[in-house]
Enzyme design. Structure first.
Site, mmCIF file in Angstrom:
data_model
loop_
_atom_site.group_PDB
_atom_site.id
_atom_site.type_symbol
_atom_site.label_atom_id
_atom_site.label_comp_id
_atom_site.label_asym_id
_atom_site.label_seq_id
_atom_site.Cartn_x
_atom_site.Cartn_y
_atom_site.Cartn_z
ATOM 1 N N ILE A 37 0.824 -1.224 0.000
ATOM 2 C CA ILE A 37 0.000 0.000 0.000
ATOM 3 C C ILE A 37 0.854 1.269 0.000
ATOM 4 O O ILE A 37 0.430 2.302 -0.506
ATOM 5 C CB ILE A 37 -1.019 -0.015 1.164
ATOM 6 C CG1 ILE A 37 -2.126 1.008 0.900
ATOM 7 C CG2 ILE A 37 -0.337 0.221 2.507
ATOM 8 C CD1 ILE A 37 -3.362 0.820 1.737
ATOM 9 N N VAL A 54 1.303 -2.677 8.537
ATOM 10 C CA VAL A 54 1.116 -1.575 7.589
ATOM 11 C C VAL A 54 1.456 -0.237 8.271
ATOM 12 O O VAL A 54 2.074 0.642 7.660
ATOM 13 C CB VAL A 54 -0.342 -1.523 7.075
ATOM 14 C CG1 VAL A 54 -0.528 -0.371 6.105
ATOM 15 C CG2 VAL A 54 -0.725 -2.831 6.389
ATOM 16 N N ASP A 55 1.044 -0.096 9.507
ATOM 17 C CA ASP A 55 1.296 1.137 10.267
ATOM 18 C C ASP A 55 2.802 1.460 10.239
ATOM 19 O O ASP A 55 3.217 2.586 9.892
ATOM 20 C CB ASP A 55 0.802 0.909 11.707
ATOM 21 C CG ASP A 55 0.622 2.185 12.498
ATOM 22 O OD1 ASP A 55 0.857 3.275 11.931
ATOM 23 O OD2 ASP A 55 0.261 2.106 13.686
ATOM 24 N N THR A 115 -6.663 -7.665 9.682
ATOM 25 C CA THR A 115 -6.397 -9.066 9.291
ATOM 26 C C THR A 115 -4.953 -9.506 9.537
ATOM 27 O O THR A 115 -4.591 -10.634 9.203
ATOM 28 C CB THR A 115 -6.706 -9.310 7.800
ATOM 29 O OG1 THR A 115 -5.831 -8.485 7.008
ATOM 30 C CG2 THR A 115 -8.150 -8.990 7.470
ATOM 31 N N TYR A 126 -4.026 -8.000 14.272
ATOM 32 C CA TYR A 126 -5.287 -8.070 15.015
ATOM 33 C C TYR A 126 -6.102 -9.343 14.732
ATOM 34 O O TYR A 126 -7.176 -9.532 15.310
ATOM 35 C CB TYR A 126 -6.126 -6.812 14.769
ATOM 36 C CG TYR A 126 -5.623 -5.592 15.549
ATOM 37 C CD1 TYR A 126 -4.565 -5.699 16.457
ATOM 38 C CD2 TYR A 126 -6.204 -4.340 15.390
ATOM 39 C CE1 TYR A 126 -4.089 -4.597 17.166
ATOM 40 C CE2 TYR A 126 -5.742 -3.228 16.111
ATOM 41 C CZ TYR A 126 -4.685 -3.363 16.992
ATOM 42 O OH TYR A 126 -4.235 -2.277 17.700
HETATM 43 N N1 AR6 Z 1 0.662 -3.191 2.138
HETATM 44 C C1 AR6 Z 1 -0.568 -3.774 2.136
HETATM 45 N N2 AR6 Z 1 -0.940 -4.705 3.043
HETATM 46 C C2 AR6 Z 1 -0.048 -5.053 3.981
HETATM 47 C C3 AR6 Z 1 1.245 -4.493 4.064
HETATM 48 C C4 AR6 Z 1 1.594 -3.513 3.091
HETATM 49 N N3 AR6 Z 1 2.789 -2.904 3.085
HETATM 50 N N4 AR6 Z 1 1.896 -5.031 5.137
HETATM 51 C C5 AR6 Z 1 1.035 -5.909 5.703
HETATM 52 N N5 AR6 Z 1 -0.125 -5.931 5.007
HETATM 53 P P1 AR6 Z 1 -1.668 -5.177 10.011
HETATM 54 P P2 AR6 Z 1 -4.020 -4.937 11.764
HETATM 55 C C6 AR6 Z 1 -1.356 -6.691 5.274
HETATM 56 O O1 AR6 Z 1 -1.034 -6.106 10.996
HETATM 57 O O2 AR6 Z 1 -4.264 -6.400 11.750
HETATM 58 C C7 AR6 Z 1 0.046 -2.317 13.990
HETATM 59 O O3 AR6 Z 1 1.004 -2.572 14.977
HETATM 60 C C8 AR6 Z 1 -1.255 -7.799 6.288
HETATM 61 O O4 AR6 Z 1 -0.810 -9.000 5.652
HETATM 62 O O5 AR6 Z 1 -0.835 -4.074 9.473
HETATM 63 O O6 AR6 Z 1 -5.169 -3.986 11.597
HETATM 64 C C9 AR6 Z 1 -0.908 -1.192 14.368
HETATM 65 O O7 AR6 Z 1 -0.224 -0.162 15.054
HETATM 66 C C10 AR6 Z 1 -2.692 -7.897 6.760
HETATM 67 O O8 AR6 Z 1 -3.474 -8.700 5.866
HETATM 68 O O9 AR6 Z 1 -2.968 -4.450 10.639
HETATM 69 C C11 AR6 Z 1 -1.891 -1.904 15.232
HETATM 70 O O10 AR6 Z 1 -1.393 -2.054 16.546
HETATM 71 C C12 AR6 Z 1 -3.227 -6.467 6.676
HETATM 72 O O11 AR6 Z 1 -2.299 -5.785 5.819
HETATM 73 C C13 AR6 Z 1 -2.012 -3.265 14.600
HETATM 74 O O12 AR6 Z 1 -0.781 -3.467 13.891
HETATM 75 C C14 AR6 Z 1 -3.330 -5.723 7.997
HETATM 76 O O13 AR6 Z 1 -2.235 -6.070 8.822
HETATM 77 C C15 AR6 Z 1 -3.133 -3.298 13.577
HETATM 78 O O14 AR6 Z 1 -3.281 -4.623 13.122
#
Ligand code: AR6
Length: 177
Positions: free
Chosen positions: A14, A36-37, A126, A129
């Site tokens: 992203i 992602v954050d 996903t 969390y």
């Molecule tokens: N681009 C697109 N999707 C991605 C990327 C990327 N660069 N990297 C991972 N994903 P997550 P959450 C996918 O863990 O579950 C943080 O610490 C990944 O495979 O980023 O909402 C925050 O500060 C997954 O399917 O978000 C919060 O504490 C999806 O993006 C916590 O994580 C979301 O993964 C939020 O957790």
């Protein structure tokens, strides 16, 4: 009634997307994290964290509630804004689907307010969390489909791996007439 936004699925990172708004699945502290954050803060640079700290020092002293959304600069990213939205942690005992839907709804409402035409979402909740991808995809697609958000014309789901892409594709295929 206003025209609904087109839903587009792409596989990728992203932080490399060209969109007016990039949505960050943040946490309630707004001060960064992993997944992602972390990637958004790394790619966008320190300006984003500085803006988040400013929000904490003003309107969001206690942080941002789960399911709500707030916008900051996108720093070095090509987007105009990053919208931060803390998703719910998956729970088998409690149905938090309403909060996950709220992340999409509130982010789109705010993006529209900012005049965005294109909005890129990851699959919120996903990763760290733990939300099951099939259910998260269903909530994401249905919530975006529910209403129009002019001037947003394109809602892009940016899926990191093939599995996520396939799950979103199957929900989209089932809901497209
Ligand atoms: N681009 C697109 N999707 C991605 C990327 C990327 N660069 N990297 C991972 N994903 P997550 P959450 C996918 O863990 O579950 C943080 O610490 C990944 O495979 O980023 O909402 C925050 O500060 C997954 O399917 O978000 C919060 O504490 C999806 O993006 C916590 O994580 C979301 O993964 C939020 O957790």
């Amino acid at each position: 009634m206003s025209q609904q936004s087109a839903i587009v699925l792409v596989r990728g990172d992203i932080t490399e997307q060209h969109a007016d708004v990039i949505v960050n699945p943040a946490n309630t502290s707004l001060l960064g994290g992993g997944g992602v954050d972390g990637a958004i803060h790394r790619a966008g640079g320190p300006e984003i964290l500085a803006a988040c700290r400013a929000l904490r020092a003003s309107h969001y002293g206690k942080g941002l509630k789960t399911g709500q959304a707030v916008a900051t600069t996108a720093g070095r990213l090509t987007a105009d804004h990053v919208i931060h939205t803390p998703g719910p942690v998956w729970s088998r005992e409690h149905d938090r689907g309403g909060l996950l839907a709220s992340c999409y709804r509130e982010s789109l409402r705010l993006a529209a307010e900012l005049g965005a035409k294109t909005v890129a979402f990851p699959a919120i909740s996903t990763g760290i969390y733990g939300w099951p991808m099939d259910d998260a995809a269903r909530i994401a697609v249905h919530t975006v489909r529910e209403s129009a958000h002019p001037p947003v014309t394109e809602v892009r789901f940016v899926l990191f791996d093939e599995y996520a892409y396939e799950e979103f594709l199957s929900v989209l295929a089932a809901t497209t007439i």
